[in-house]
Design a protein around this motif. Structure first.
Motif, PDB file in Angstrom:
ATOM      1  N   GLY A 149       0.852  -1.267   0.062  1.00  0.00           N
ATOM      2  CA  GLY A 149       0.101   0.042   0.029  1.00  0.00           C
ATOM      3  C   GLY A 149       0.848   1.413  -0.043  1.00  0.00           C
ATOM      4  O   GLY A 149       1.913   1.219  -0.311  1.00  0.00           O
ATOM      5  N   PRO A 150       0.034   2.344   0.045  1.00  0.00           N
ATOM      6  CA  PRO A 150       0.947   3.656   0.082  1.00  0.00           C
ATOM      7  C   PRO A 150       1.982   3.869   1.208  1.00  0.00           C
ATOM      8  O   PRO A 150       2.035   3.027   2.399  1.00  0.00           O
ATOM      9  N   VAL A 151       2.973   4.681   0.960  1.00  0.00           N
ATOM     10  CA  VAL A 151       4.317   4.796   1.542  1.00  0.00           C
ATOM     11  C   VAL A 151       4.119   6.347   2.263  1.00  0.00           C
ATOM     12  O   VAL A 151       3.950   7.210   1.437  1.00  0.00           O
ATOM     13  N   PRO A 152       4.350   6.399   3.680  1.00  0.00           N
ATOM     14  CA  PRO A 152       4.257   7.919   4.079  1.00  0.00           C
ATOM     15  C   PRO A 152       5.626   8.445   3.784  1.00  0.00           C
ATOM     16  O   PRO A 152       6.822   8.202   4.753  1.00  0.00           O
ATOM     17  N   TYR A 153       5.614   9.332   2.786  1.00  0.00           N
ATOM     18  CA  TYR A 153       7.048  10.015   2.434  1.00  0.00           C
ATOM     19  C   TYR A 153       6.696  11.187   1.921  1.00  0.00           C
ATOM     20  O   TYR A 153       5.653  11.557   1.504  1.00  0.00           O
ATOM     21  N   ASN A 154       7.617  12.271   1.987  1.00  0.00           N
ATOM     22  CA  ASN A 154       7.604  13.417   1.334  1.00  0.00           C
ATOM     23  C   ASN A 154       8.209  13.620  -0.186  1.00  0.00           C
ATOM     24  O   ASN A 154       9.173  13.238  -0.365  1.00  0.00           O
ATOM     25  N   ALA A 155       7.113  13.672  -0.905  1.00  0.00           N
ATOM     26  CA  ALA A 155       7.398  13.646  -2.244  1.00  0.00           C
ATOM     27  C   ALA A 155       8.470  14.746  -2.709  1.00  0.00           C
ATOM     28  O   ALA A 155       8.537  15.832  -2.271  1.00  0.00           O
ATOM     29  N   ASN A 156       9.439  14.426  -3.681  1.00  0.00           N
ATOM     30  CA  ASN A 156      10.567  15.414  -3.835  1.00  0.00           C
ATOM     31  C   ASN A 156       9.727  16.271  -5.159  1.00  0.00           C
ATOM     32  O   ASN A 156       9.429  15.933  -6.130  1.00  0.00           O
ATOM     33  N   GLY A 157       9.530  17.558  -4.836  1.00  0.00           N
ATOM     34  CA  GLY A 157       8.943  18.445  -5.880  1.00  0.00           C
ATOM     35  C   GLY A 157      10.008  19.067  -6.610  1.00  0.00           C
ATOM     36  O   GLY A 157       9.663  20.065  -7.563  1.00  0.00           O
ATOM     37  N   PHE A 172      13.709   2.698   2.326  1.00  0.00           N
ATOM     38  CA  PHE A 172      12.913   2.889   1.096  1.00  0.00           C
ATOM     39  C   PHE A 172      12.388   4.124   1.051  1.00  0.00           C
ATOM     40  O   PHE A 172      12.272   4.713  -0.047  1.00  0.00           O
ATOM     41  N   ILE A 173      11.766   4.587   2.084  1.00  0.00           N
ATOM     42  CA  ILE A 173      11.529   6.029   2.109  1.00  0.00           C
ATOM     43  C   ILE A 173      12.437   7.016   1.687  1.00  0.00           C
ATOM     44  O   ILE A 173      12.103   7.988   1.061  1.00  0.00           O
ATOM     45  N   GLN A 174      13.700   6.923   2.323  1.00  0.00           N
ATOM     46  CA  GLN A 174      14.892   7.646   1.775  1.00  0.00           C
ATOM     47  C   GLN A 174      14.867   7.508   0.425  1.00  0.00           C
ATOM     48  O   GLN A 174      15.271   8.606  -0.616  1.00  0.00           O
ATOM     49  N   MET A 175      15.137   6.449  -0.317  1.00  0.00           N
ATOM     50  CA  MET A 175      14.875   6.115  -1.726  1.00  0.00           C
ATOM     51  C   MET A 175      13.927   7.126  -2.575  1.00  0.00           C
ATOM     52  O   MET A 175      14.111   7.695  -3.432  1.00  0.00           O
ATOM     53  N   LEU A 176      12.549   6.769  -1.920  1.00  0.00           N
ATOM     54  CA  LEU A 176      11.702   7.397  -2.555  1.00  0.00           C
ATOM     55  C   LEU A 176      11.671   9.088  -2.485  1.00  0.00           C
ATOM     56  O   LEU A 176      11.486   9.618  -3.511  1.00  0.00           O
ATOM     57  N   GLU A 177      12.019   9.617  -1.413  1.00  0.00           N
ATOM     58  CA  GLU A 177      12.276  11.039  -1.221  1.00  0.00           C
ATOM     59  C   GLU A 177      13.438  11.739  -2.066  1.00  0.00           C
ATOM     60  O   GLU A 177      13.268  12.785  -2.486  1.00  0.00           O
ATOM     61  N   GLY A 178      14.254  10.822  -2.586  1.00  0.00           N
ATOM     62  CA  GLY A 178      15.335  11.275  -3.532  1.00  0.00           C
ATOM     63  C   GLY A 178      14.966  11.277  -4.757  1.00  0.00           C
ATOM     64  O   GLY A 178      15.545  11.929  -5.613  1.00  0.00           O
ATOM     65  N   GLU A 228       6.328   7.231  -7.602  1.00  0.00           N
ATOM     66  CA  GLU A 228       5.024   6.716  -7.689  1.00  0.00           C
ATOM     67  C   GLU A 228       5.067   5.342  -8.385  1.00  0.00           C
ATOM     68  O   GLU A 228       4.567   4.438  -8.032  1.00  0.00           O
ATOM     69  N   ALA A 229       5.892   5.162  -9.510  1.00  0.00           N
ATOM     70  CA  ALA A 229       6.136   3.935 -10.059  1.00  0.00           C
ATOM     71  C   ALA A 229       6.926   3.041  -9.216  1.00  0.00           C
ATOM     72  O   ALA A 229       6.449   1.684  -9.373  1.00  0.00           O
TER      73      ALA A 229
END
Length: 144
Positions: free
Chosen positions: A52-60, A97-103, A110-111
């Motif tokens: 499911g969804p992951v609590p991370y801060n999207a990299n804008g 995983f969250i660190q990877m997503l945020e980078g 999302e993918a």
């Protein structure tokens, strides 16, 4: 400039014919792309992350300026799947995983979340049959 993995997936998804999808996959053939598709479609690859969804801060950051790309980060994917690394604690695995997503650029993050849950086809019109035809050298561990 090299396309982001999310851009490659979108191009393939937008292709109108199976042959066009196969040609695009082959044209953009990289270890990263194959790794992501194997994780998504191979039933023998088991995620160690919660579904499911992951609590991370999207990299804008705009595309092209993000800190990392899946093209490089795919080498660390083994940390998140069964048999990859049993020596790290689950909380550390989830933090990594969250660190990877945020980078990553938001579209790549999302993918990757979809791929972790084997749900890439919810957003991108790419089938396992197309992937298998594009990359016959892939050895699937699970059922075909």
């Amino acid at each position: 400039m090299k396309l982001l993995m999310s851009e490659v997936l979108q191009k393939v998804s937008n292709a109108k014919t199976k042959a066009a999808k196969i040609n695009l996959l082959r044209e953009h053939n990289t270890a990263a792309l194959r790794s992501l598709l194997i994780v998504n479609y191979d039933e023998s690859v088991i995620s160690l992350l919660p579904e499911g969804p992951v609590p991370y801060n999207a990299n804008g950051a705009p595309a092209g300026t993000e800190h990392t790309k899946l093209e490089h980060e795919h080498r660390k994917l083994y940390l998140f799947f069964k048999g990859g690394s049993n020596s790290i604690k689950q909380s550390k695995r989830e933090d990594l995983f969250i660190q990877m997503l945020e980078g990553l650029h938001e579209s790549e993050a999302e993918a990757l979340i979809l791929i972790k849950d084997k749900k890439l086809q919810k957003k991108y019109k790419i089938t396992k049959a197309v992937v298998t035809e594009a990359f016959p050298q892939i050895q699937w561990g699970g059922r075909s």
